[in-house]
Design a protein around this motif. Structure first.
Motif, PDB file in Angstrom:
ATOM      1  N   HIS A  31       0.732  -1.160  -0.041  1.00 19.80           N
ATOM      2  CA  HIS A  31      -0.122   0.276   0.033  1.00 19.80           C
ATOM      3  C   HIS A  31       0.939   1.276  -0.117  1.00 19.80           C
ATOM      4  CE1 HIS A  31      -2.670   2.950   1.988  1.00 19.80           C
ATOM      5  NE2 HIS A  31      -3.528   2.640   1.063  1.00 19.80           N
ATOM      6  N   VAL A  32       0.647   2.217  -0.828  1.00 29.28           N
ATOM      7  CA  VAL A  32       1.328   3.328  -0.980  1.00 29.28           C
ATOM      8  C   VAL A  32       0.535   4.529  -0.395  1.00 29.28           C
ATOM      9  CG1 VAL A  32       2.349   5.219  -2.733  1.00 29.28           C
ATOM     10  CG2 VAL A  32       2.369   2.653  -3.157  1.00 29.28           C
ATOM     11  N   MET A  33      -0.521   4.979  -0.925  1.00 28.93           N
ATOM     12  CA  MET A  33      -1.378   6.216  -0.429  1.00 28.93           C
ATOM     13  C   MET A  33      -2.715   5.793  -0.347  1.00 28.93           C
ATOM     14  SD  MET A  33       0.488   9.470  -1.804  1.00 28.93           S
ATOM     15  CE  MET A  33       0.354   9.108  -3.651  1.00 28.93           C
ATOM     16  N   ALA A  34      -3.494   6.517   0.664  1.00 23.53           N
ATOM     17  CA  ALA A  34      -4.787   6.387   0.786  1.00 23.53           C
ATOM     18  C   ALA A  34      -5.308   7.702   0.557  1.00 23.53           C
ATOM     19  CB  ALA A  34      -5.409   5.936   2.185  1.00 23.53           C
ATOM     20  N   PRO A  35      -6.490   8.098  -0.046  1.00 21.81           N
ATOM     21  CA  PRO A  35      -6.974   9.313   0.034  1.00 21.81           C
ATOM     22  C   PRO A  35      -6.955  10.137   1.246  1.00 21.81           C
ATOM     23  CG  PRO A  35      -8.635   7.954  -1.073  1.00 21.81           C
ATOM     24  CD  PRO A  35      -7.609   7.147  -0.184  1.00 21.81           C
ATOM     25  N   GLY A  88      13.794  11.512  -4.597  1.00 18.83           N
ATOM     26  CA  GLY A  88      13.055  10.554  -4.536  1.00 18.83           C
ATOM     27  C   GLY A  88      12.073  10.482  -6.084  1.00 18.83           C
ATOM     28  N   TRP A  89      11.447   9.468  -6.011  1.00 19.81           N
ATOM     29  CA  TRP A  89      10.304   9.482  -7.272  1.00 19.81           C
ATOM     30  C   TRP A  89       9.290  10.533  -7.095  1.00 19.81           C
ATOM     31  CZ3 TRP A  89      11.848   6.360 -11.085  1.00 19.81           C
ATOM     32  CH2 TRP A  89      12.664   5.040 -10.771  1.00 19.81           C
ATOM     33  N   LEU A  90       9.438  11.253  -8.127  1.00 20.17           N
ATOM     34  CA  LEU A  90       8.375  12.315  -8.310  1.00 20.17           C
ATOM     35  C   LEU A  90       7.139  11.924  -8.941  1.00 20.17           C
ATOM     36  CD1 LEU A  90       7.234  15.305  -8.265  1.00 20.17           C
ATOM     37  CD2 LEU A  90       8.389  15.816 -10.065  1.00 20.17           C
ATOM     38  N   LEU A  91       6.123  11.712  -8.102  1.00 17.86           N
ATOM     39  CA  LEU A  91       4.805  11.266  -8.760  1.00 17.86           C
ATOM     40  C   LEU A  91       3.605  12.273  -8.894  1.00 17.86           C
ATOM     41  CD1 LEU A  91       3.096   8.703  -9.308  1.00 17.86           C
ATOM     42  CD2 LEU A  91       2.340   8.722  -7.022  1.00 17.86           C
ATOM     43  N   ALA A 149       3.697  13.834  -5.401  1.00 20.13           N
ATOM     44  CA  ALA A 149       4.113  13.335  -4.009  1.00 20.13           C
ATOM     45  C   ALA A 149       5.539  12.926  -4.547  1.00 20.13           C
ATOM     46  CB  ALA A 149       3.349  11.934  -3.680  1.00 20.13           C
ATOM     47  N   LEU A 150       6.359  12.695  -3.314  1.00 24.99           N
ATOM     48  CA  LEU A 150       7.839  12.218  -3.600  1.00 24.99           C
ATOM     49  C   LEU A 150       7.747  10.744  -2.815  1.00 24.99           C
ATOM     50  CD1 LEU A 150      10.176  15.027  -2.618  1.00 24.99           C
ATOM     51  CD2 LEU A 150       9.772  14.104  -4.968  1.00 24.99           C
ATOM     52  N   LEU A 151       8.366   9.668  -3.542  1.00 27.09           N
ATOM     53  CA  LEU A 151       8.195   8.365  -2.956  1.00 27.09           C
ATOM     54  C   LEU A 151       9.774   7.963  -2.755  1.00 27.09           C
ATOM     55  CD1 LEU A 151       5.771   6.634  -5.397  1.00 27.09           C
ATOM     56  CD2 LEU A 151       5.150   8.081  -3.200  1.00 27.09           C
ATOM     57  N   ASP A 152       9.958   7.243  -1.694  1.00 23.60           N
ATOM     58  CA  ASP A 152      11.377   6.652  -1.444  1.00 23.60           C
ATOM     59  C   ASP A 152      11.898   5.877  -2.654  1.00 23.60           C
ATOM     60  OD1 ASP A 152      13.397   5.844   0.892  1.00 23.60           O
ATOM     61  OD2 ASP A 152      12.924   4.361  -0.393  1.00 23.60           O
ATOM     62  N   TRP A 193       6.898   2.434  -1.982  1.00 19.33           N
ATOM     63  CA  TRP A 193       5.443   2.552  -1.182  1.00 19.33           C
ATOM     64  C   TRP A 193       5.715   3.317   0.047  1.00 19.33           C
ATOM     65  CZ3 TRP A 193       8.729  -1.620  -2.100  1.00 19.33           C
ATOM     66  CH2 TRP A 193       9.531  -2.218  -0.979  1.00 19.33           C
ATOM     67  N   GLU A 194       6.746   4.083   0.408  1.00 21.89           N
ATOM     68  CA  GLU A 194       6.855   4.612   1.306  1.00 21.89           C
ATOM     69  C   GLU A 194       6.904   6.246   1.034  1.00 21.89           C
ATOM     70  OE1 GLU A 194      10.446   3.791   3.835  1.00 21.89           O
ATOM     71  OE2 GLU A 194       9.553   1.822   4.295  1.00 21.89           O
TER      72      GLU A 194
END
Lengths: 335, 335, 335, 335, 335, 335
Positions: D204-208, D233-236, D255-258, D263-264
């Motif tokens: 799981h990455v992100m919820a609303p 980080g990953w720019l999403l 968002a920025l992901l690790d 998923w963080e």
């Protein structure tokens, strides 16, 4: 292109505009849409979903019945007249019905009328509020006096559309059984009557299409203008509805029905003819609605002028050639 | 036309625009709408559903509280000031409330404010997020410091609107009990308080109208601006909602309430005054919304300027003459 | 086991049945349930969700107010009396209320009553139909004459339950704001009144629990019997609802609230006390409902007899020891 | 401003337009939007939610896969090519897939494609109709021949977006499990595959977001363009949905992901970047939609061009600087 | 007690059981209910909602048509015969219909039949699956050969019930227009036909009652057995539905209709006659259903035996005296 | 009757009861149902939807994993053991899982387990709460230590059922993609894995049946026990759901799947095998549920004992002969 015969009268003064340069669609919009603005009458909220016929009388060339919602948002039907089919004089008062049993006459609302010229009478059908929406029936000769008959069906029904002549000796009507609200389903059925009073011999005509095949008509469908008789079958324009996450989208397409057994579909167009695209179709009291209720056809030339409601707010027009349209249906049929 | 007396102050500099040529409606829009654009503030997503009062202080002529949603789509209330009632200087920071019990003060959102000038204080009521929407109450003298009291009611409630003076010795408020979401019902109720702290003597004022009679207000209704006292009764503007297959349409109309027993409706207009028609009302974050929250009235002349939210996005204005409006309500009443 | 002090009267003749052999639950059902059958009265459809108190007068030991639905399925409240708390004599006529403003008095239905003995009066609260469900209030001294006050709150509200004494100098009530139908949400709130007439100082007490933690109370909750005062806090029985694919299941559990700030929850039981299990709870007009509205407690011994509605059809009883119950709540708390 | 490193190729000819005078937003629209009109093809109803990549071959600078709905409202994917990234030549025929098991190949619809350039192949993922929506997977080298693999997941899934390189030795994909209709929920999940054939290690990455904190993304969210690798980080970019009483509003944020454990979530913007505001976003087949599916980034300069669908009807562009954007996310994060 | 005349035949061998000791209800259940178990046939899942008539032929005293759902849960109608009206011999094969247009004959399901004896024929009406539920019509003389006519109405309709003789020279039928699913609304309408082929002259008979007045019939209602002619009017048994949070509850009551204008309601009972109370009514395939489809009346004595479906699973019987019932309706009328 | 070969072990001590006298159904209930009461454990609310296998170890003949909901209504899985397959010793503590990534291991709930014996391990699959329901996977050798792997699929999924051996060299699983709530749809899909870690090659197996053909399985279906290998194909028991106006009814039937391509259905029974009929199936926490999760088969004799959950409350057993069942499916197939 086949040699198509159109049964019907000549309307040499049919409102008309040639297909625009560069347009290769089978139907095209009138460039000066909308032809009837929402506030044409002092207390009108909107004027749309209306029906017109040729009418050579009293100095008018065209007459019709118009859905006029007032600023109470009450739904009423008003008579109207025109010299050119484009500029309309609509009565400020709504239609007065006479002759019906008082209980039936005490309707609560009337909307989305159609007019069929059968023999010497103009027959008006509409969505009539009698303990729910059903199909009201009345005839007129002068668009001044309207003689109401019994409602054709039990509630809940909408989009009752008469054929312009008897079929197999009986009057014939298409309709769409509904529920009490914003019906989320809807098939087109066919019914017959020996006398415009009692109805039966109900037949299923068309269901919504498969989503994967023709999505604009996948939730519900309903008959539009009075069918046009051609040598290839009855030409039917009908609306179809797709439900997005932001509500219903009303587009319209066309089909050919068997002349003698009109519940048998000969061809049915997968693409739509008109779908909401212009700002007067995209925005209004009900965004994203294009809803045809009448079509004039000049039989000798096949020119067709369609009147359609836009966003449940104003009235627009679109044009096509009947022979091209019939050909297009056959080439794009999902039957 | 009756000789109507309006109780209230003179606002000779009330923002105003005469009825346009050819318009015969009792209320008309400001030609330069919207008066407040959605991005007036650097981080505003929208500014609408806001309330203003005359305010002769600090060099300003008008002051108010404004619903400002930021680009998080968080709902907040900001103070604002104006010289002419049309061009507004809105604070970039939202209202800071003081004085309340910390638990109450820790609200989650605030929106749709109204302001009532009672005696020497400006009383602000708004939809306040305390475990659901309820009616927040605060007073200010300078639109800088806002003193918060206890919430007036239990959740779930919206559209709490104070009367501009005590009635029968008690403060009086209209409100619309709701549910936790996009409430599909809504009547207007009346409540009293001896002290702005405890509330009771709840009375039912108005239910939605019958669909067949006045459809724009047939699903739910809610009070709009602070009622205007006249010799004919309290003049109330209120919004009403109709649900189409494509969502809610918010229009607004008006009613007259008994001066001493305001839960008794003297007259109530069947037609709407304003319903979404302009592109800034038809499109935006919530299409098809016109939602009034404030009205300025110049008592000697009866000129009225209404502020209303448009499509939950921007703020518009409309104008009327109070005497004409009262007369119109009586002539078009469904009571 | 702690030394718990219970504030309240001695009820040596409290209806009672010892915990059955082999049962290790903190609460157990009466073996002769249901104690009140659905057709005790000639025209009763069901008798349930009712409230009783000790009442040493007129030769009776107990009195109460009973929800009696007639065979019209109208919801009414009837007085009743008993010698032993188990066999009840219920009046065939429903409660007659006096003294209220005629508009308030013209209620449409009354159901789910509770009775609190405060000082010298028995205060009845119930779900009262006034343009929607809200909390009706009346007092009686003899269960014959009931003096109605104003409704405590605006609609829509259910499960109004008074505390048995003033708190911090004010009357105090729990309630559950609702909507107009089969409300799919529900938190318990606390409100205060100086005079039983105006209410305010509303505080949130408890929300439904997380599904993963205590699913029987994850959709909505509502106060049950009048809270019981103990040295550990107010002992509250409350119902909770879980929605399965086949409808709502009403079970009940318990919590401890702070004595002076009853909106602060000290402990709250994760397991239920009673959930539908017996055939008279599993089947009836509303299957799968156990709904407590009253509890008798013999203060010296801590014996508690709970009255609860079963399947919205009949009335059952269950028993517990207050000290064991308080201990159990603390050991199983989700706070 | 940090010294941000962007992993990726130089695209000196990236379509670009500088931030307008007076604009202080981190992202701004292209002034000539929409760049792709709805009727670019003879039978297209709409062209939107499409994906593009740099593509130096056959004389083209850019290539892509485009969601084209025809006038049946069937959803198809067409290849397209461009010299400048703004003017597009889209094939009249939709993509032909080869190589898959016939049962999988017999899909019913395809929409909302993304393209990831991994090693020497362009990997296309899309919403693929196989007994419900799921994630189709294919690769191409020339945007002429597309080699289809097995669907990545079981239905019902949408918005499958590959990372542009293997992570920890495995292919990695974001997706949003859905239901069969207009899904009213939606979290972003992460999955891994050793071979693009079998998938697992779902995280799981992100919820609303909470309504009170960031309402535009409080109902559901879904990944947008292929993530952009940066030293932070990953720019999403991802879309979020808010439900008003008049339907869904699709905005988008970032968002920025690790880098190693995507998923963080490192940071996540509370404000939106783009929300419907222009008439081509506010009106169309689905009003109020802005939906990004691709982003070009010129690594040396950090210029970013985003392609997003507008009202499910046309395609628009917006611009940002990656370093400013990353900084903005960190300053406005709700993590 | 009035001197009531009942029009109808003598049925001296009518199944009968006297009112139990201590019972003072106007209708009482048969003590050996259910009379038809769910698995009377080898592949029957349930047998309920069925209709019977006196039938002195082939050695049988009674005949009927029975709703039999098989273990596919397909809905079919089977003929059955009995010597005593209590023990039934039901054919393992379902009814075979002859004579109809093949399209109509190709129905998809049939359920909830009624039988009316008009002149020399037994007319069966039932809910017939023809692109949705509508009213099928057939006649038989021997319960072996059933001659099917056209469906009476357009879909969607259920509970079509013929009057036992022509009224004003026409056949007459009650029905309940419905929707495609578990219809949440339902009024009873009246229609006429000159020939059992075409129908019209539709009149509204009864709407659901107000919740506050008679809640068991507040959501929808539908005609039950063929009306019984008395000197006081047509005696109609009809079912009514209340929706609780745990689903629908089907009870039944009675009304008196004008003999010549049967759409005019003379009296209508506020209380129900039978509501689910016994375990075979409370549990089964659809819990909480009591649904009458037939009533035998011995005209000379007024003894009435009602057959009703229980929980959509088995068939029960109840008894009443017609004169007492008519009197009870008048005394408890909400008209 | 064909000569059917059953692949599997001999279970001479299989729990068994011969078909009752007069019963001609292919499956029959155990006369002493339910075999596991809801309150077998001190804090169990219910025990149902559980799976068992032969297990000759530690003195036990059978072992299993049991869905035990506690009185919080939390869903947990407990190990259990039995000497005879009828009387069960269920651990008071729920299963402890080891070995998984902590994030996966931190599940929120587990329910509806199945057990497949593959080679030397017992593989448990269940509905596992990881940001929604998905399919958890673990293996054990002793029903004491359970080694958890990654979840097989993304949420939202339920009813994951392993085949008892690899097919075409890969592990194989049936499952039913779902949504977040009381899913109103549901097809059975097939997936493969080389390693029980990554899954793919998803194939559609069966959709719900047409209402008119086999209504008990017309809304959703899901695999039940681990499929049984026979010379005629995989024998699959599966549940199906019909939605009445009073909620879902869960029955179960059976199908034959191709041995090598199990997504191809050879035969599928139109009638159900078991549908709720007994009081312990008709009433309980979820009325009207019969839900099979395990089947023991004695290969030499074909005796089969099915374990099924009853009303989501208790556990029942039913019996059949495999050869008769396979024959019955073929004779009653809708494929």
């Amino acid at each position: 292109m086949m040699a198509l015969e159109i049964k019907g009268q000549a309307i040499p003064n049919i409102p008309w505009q040639d297909r625009p340069q560069g347009c290769d669609h089978v139907m095209w919009r009138y460039s000066a849409n909308p032809v009837i603005p929402r506030d044409l009458l002092p207390t009108s909220n909107s004027i749309f979903n209306s029906a017109v016929v040729p009418y050579g009388r009293d100095g008018w060339e065209f007459a019709g019945v118009f859905r006029v919602d007032d600023t109470n948002r009450r739904m009423r039907i008003h008579p109207g007249f025109s010299h050119d089919g484009i500029n309309w004089h609509i009565d400020e008062s709504d239609v007065v019905l006479t002759g019906a049993d008082p209980e039936i006459a005490a309707w609560e609302y009337g909307y989305d009328p159609r007019v069929a010229h059968i023999d010497d009478r103009y027959w008006v059908t509409w969505c009539n509020g009698y303990h729910g929406p059903t199909i009201g029936v009345a005839w007129t000769e002068d668009f001044r006096t309207f003689h109401q008959l019994e409602n054709a069906f039990l509630p809940y029904n909408r989009n009752g559309v008469l054929f312009p002549r008897k079929i197999n000796g009986r009057y014939a009507m298409l309709s769409r059984p509904s529920d009490t609200g914003h019906t989320a389903f809807g098939d087109i059925f066919y019914s017959e009557s020996p006398d415009m009073e009692f109805w039966g011999h109900h037949r299923h005509v068309m269901a919504p299409a498969r989503f994967e095949e023709s999505a604009w008509q996948c939730m519900k469908i309903g008959a539009g203008p009075v069918p046009i008789e051609t040598s290839e079958g009855w030409l039917l324009l009908y609306h179809g509805v797709l439900r997005s996450c932001n509500g219903y989208v009303y587009a319209f397409g066309s089909a050919l029905l068997d002349l003698d057994r009109p519940w048998e579909v000969i061809a049915r167009s997968a693409p739509y003819l008109i779908s909401p695209r212009e700002i007067y179709e995209l925005t209004g009291d009900v965004p994203n609605v294009t809803f045809p209720c009448a079509a004039l056809v000049d039989a000798p030339t096949g020119r067709m002028a369609v009147y359609y409601g836009c966003a449940d707010t104003v009235t627009g027009m679109a044009f096509a050639k009947v022979d091209e349209l019939v050909d297009w249906i056959r080439r794009n049929s999902i039957v």
